[in-house]
Design a protein around this motif. Structure first.
Motif, mmCIF file in Angstrom:
data_model
loop_
_atom_site.group_PDB
_atom_site.id
_atom_site.type_symbol
_atom_site.label_atom_id
_atom_site.label_comp_id
_atom_site.label_asym_id
_atom_site.label_seq_id
_atom_site.Cartn_x
_atom_site.Cartn_y
_atom_site.Cartn_z
ATOM 1 N N ASP A 172 -6.539 6.732 -7.922
ATOM 2 C CA ASP A 172 -7.381 5.534 -7.842
ATOM 3 C C ASP A 172 -7.608 4.896 -9.205
ATOM 4 O O ASP A 172 -7.624 3.670 -9.333
ATOM 5 C CB ASP A 172 -8.736 5.861 -7.199
ATOM 6 C CG ASP A 172 -8.618 6.095 -5.703
ATOM 7 O OD1 ASP A 172 -7.635 5.614 -5.104
ATOM 8 O OD2 ASP A 172 -9.516 6.741 -5.145
ATOM 9 N N ASP A 203 -2.634 -10.285 1.238
ATOM 10 C CA ASP A 203 -2.906 -8.989 1.856
ATOM 11 C C ASP A 203 -4.030 -8.315 1.049
ATOM 12 O O ASP A 203 -3.777 -7.444 0.236
ATOM 13 C CB ASP A 203 -1.650 -8.122 1.844
ATOM 14 C CG ASP A 203 -1.870 -6.759 2.481
ATOM 15 O OD1 ASP A 203 -2.914 -6.571 3.149
ATOM 16 O OD2 ASP A 203 -1.007 -5.889 2.319
ATOM 17 N N ALA A 246 -5.728 -6.819 -5.840
ATOM 18 C CA ALA A 246 -5.529 -7.151 -4.432
ATOM 19 C C ALA A 246 -4.735 -8.447 -4.333
ATOM 20 O O ALA A 246 -4.899 -9.374 -5.124
ATOM 21 C CB ALA A 246 -6.861 -7.288 -3.728
ATOM 22 N N ARG A 301 -4.623 2.821 -9.970
ATOM 23 C CA ARG A 301 -4.562 1.680 -9.044
ATOM 24 C C ARG A 301 -5.517 0.580 -9.485
ATOM 25 O O ARG A 301 -5.171 -0.594 -9.485
ATOM 26 C CB ARG A 301 -4.947 2.118 -7.635
ATOM 27 C CG ARG A 301 -3.893 2.886 -6.935
ATOM 28 C CD ARG A 301 -4.454 3.369 -5.633
ATOM 29 N NE ARG A 301 -3.542 2.983 -4.584
ATOM 30 C CZ ARG A 301 -3.809 3.066 -3.317
ATOM 31 N NH1 ARG A 301 -4.987 3.480 -2.919
ATOM 32 N NH2 ARG A 301 -2.920 2.729 -2.436
ATOM 33 N N ARG A 350 0.815 4.753 -2.602
ATOM 34 C CA ARG A 350 -0.002 5.697 -1.817
ATOM 35 C C ARG A 350 -0.353 6.974 -2.577
ATOM 36 O O ARG A 350 -1.394 7.552 -2.357
ATOM 37 C CB ARG A 350 0.692 6.040 -0.505
ATOM 38 C CG ARG A 350 1.948 6.858 -0.678
ATOM 39 C CD ARG A 350 2.767 6.948 0.595
ATOM 40 N NE ARG A 350 3.983 7.691 0.421
ATOM 41 C CZ ARG A 350 5.080 7.235 -0.160
ATOM 42 N NH1 ARG A 350 5.100 6.014 -0.653
ATOM 43 N NH2 ARG A 350 6.148 7.992 -0.271
ATOM 44 N N GLY A 405 -4.163 -4.478 0.376
ATOM 45 C CA GLY A 405 -3.170 -3.761 -0.405
ATOM 46 C C GLY A 405 -3.043 -4.284 -1.809
ATOM 47 O O GLY A 405 -3.435 -5.408 -2.089
ATOM 48 N N GLU A 448 0.824 -1.213 0.000
ATOM 49 C CA GLU A 448 0.000 0.000 0.000
ATOM 50 C C GLU A 448 0.860 1.265 0.000
ATOM 51 O O GLU A 448 0.558 2.233 -0.690
ATOM 52 C CB GLU A 448 -0.924 -0.021 1.225
ATOM 53 C CG GLU A 448 -1.949 1.071 1.261
ATOM 54 C CD GLU A 448 -3.019 0.934 0.187
ATOM 55 O OE1 GLU A 448 -3.523 1.983 -0.255
ATOM 56 O OE2 GLU A 448 -3.343 -0.193 -0.199
ATOM 57 N N TYR A 449 1.940 1.258 0.757
ATOM 58 C CA TYR A 449 2.794 2.439 0.858
ATOM 59 C C TYR A 449 3.403 2.801 -0.496
ATOM 60 O O TYR A 449 3.523 3.981 -0.830
ATOM 61 C CB TYR A 449 3.901 2.211 1.896
ATOM 62 C CG TYR A 449 4.721 3.436 2.162
ATOM 63 C CD1 TYR A 449 4.245 4.436 3.002
ATOM 64 C CD2 TYR A 449 5.964 3.609 1.568
ATOM 65 C CE1 TYR A 449 4.989 5.584 3.237
ATOM 66 C CE2 TYR A 449 6.709 4.745 1.800
ATOM 67 C CZ TYR A 449 6.228 5.721 2.637
ATOM 68 O OH TYR A 449 6.965 6.859 2.867
#
Length: 79
Positions: A61, A74, A70, A64, A57, A77, A53-54
């Motif tokens: 969106d 996890d 996903a 992403r 960041r 993230g 996720e970091y």
């Protein structure tokens, strides 16, 4: 395109997203992106193309959702 000192691949993956978003869709493009690094362990991580996720960041969106999925290990993230 060659990325020297590619580490875990974030920069090369970012370049691939920029190229994909920028090049006309109707054109026939044949691109090859290559990353190299002296550290074999980080290259192995780059081959897995798993980013937490970091690492994403600041990514909008829209990007992403288009370029990340996903991770089963996890689900919160991207991978």
């Amino acid at each position: 395109m060659w990325s020297a000192a590619a580490s875990s691949g974030e920069e090369l993956y970012s370049a691939a997203m920029v190229l994909r978003e920028s090049l006309p869709l109707g054109e026939a493009w044949h691109l090859r992106l290559v990353g190299s690094d002296i550290n074999g362990e980080v290259l192995e991580r780059a081959r897995e193309a798993r980013y937490g996720e970091y690492a994403v960041r600041n990514l909008p969106d829209k990007l992403r959702q288009r370029y990340f999925a996903a991770d089963a290990e996890d689900p919160a993230g991207p991978s």
